[in-house]
Design a protein around this motif. Structure first.
Motif, mmCIF file in Angstrom:
data_model
loop_
_atom_site.group_PDB
_atom_site.id
_atom_site.type_symbol
_atom_site.label_atom_id
_atom_site.label_comp_id
_atom_site.label_asym_id
_atom_site.label_seq_id
_atom_site.Cartn_x
_atom_site.Cartn_y
_atom_site.Cartn_z
ATOM 1 N N ALA A 89 4.260 -2.986 5.736
ATOM 2 C CA ALA A 89 3.237 -1.971 5.491
ATOM 3 C C ALA A 89 3.590 -0.652 6.183
ATOM 4 C CB ALA A 89 1.875 -2.476 5.971
ATOM 5 N N LEU B 13 -1.563 4.451 1.228
ATOM 6 C CA LEU B 13 -2.271 3.491 2.085
ATOM 7 C C LEU B 13 -2.639 2.229 1.314
ATOM 8 C CD1 LEU B 13 -4.598 5.864 4.132
ATOM 9 C CD2 LEU B 13 -2.523 4.707 4.898
ATOM 10 N N LEU B 14 -3.073 2.391 0.068
ATOM 11 C CA LEU B 14 -3.392 1.231 -0.763
ATOM 12 C C LEU B 14 -2.140 0.406 -1.042
ATOM 13 C CD1 LEU B 14 -5.441 -0.346 -2.444
ATOM 14 C CD2 LEU B 14 -4.892 1.170 -4.344
ATOM 15 N N ALA C 216 -1.221 -1.560 2.043
ATOM 16 C CA ALA C 216 -2.083 -2.730 2.218
ATOM 17 C C ALA C 216 -1.682 -3.853 1.264
ATOM 18 C CB ALA C 216 -3.543 -2.343 2.003
ATOM 19 N N GLY D 156 1.591 -5.387 2.476
ATOM 20 C CA GLY D 156 1.341 -6.215 3.653
ATOM 21 C C GLY D 156 0.750 -7.566 3.290
ATOM 22 N N VAL D 157 -0.208 -7.572 2.376
ATOM 23 C CA VAL D 157 -0.821 -8.831 1.942
ATOM 24 C C VAL D 157 0.187 -9.679 1.166
ATOM 25 C CG1 VAL D 157 -2.582 -9.801 0.397
ATOM 26 C CG2 VAL D 157 -3.168 -7.951 1.961
#
Length: 51
Positions: A7, A28-29, A32, A35-36
């Motif tokens: 991320a 940013l989206l 995220a 990262g997930v």
């Protein structure tokens, strides 16, 4: 740790300090989501004990 690193890499490479905009909501989206996704792909399986 891998998901946080992924991320942060997206945020680092997605920011544009030269045009003065910085980090956008889309970056940013995406960070995220990456990262997930990395967490999901690297999590331990439910049937195996963690060593």
């Amino acid at each position: 740790m891998l998901s946080i690193g992924a991320a942060l890499a997206v945020i680092y490479f997605g920011s544009r300090p030269e045009d003065g905009r910085g980090v956008t909501n889309g970056v940013l989206l995406l960070a995220a989501l990456v990262g997930v996704a990395v967490w999901y792909l690297t999590r331990p399986s439910a049937g195996k004990p963690v060593s």
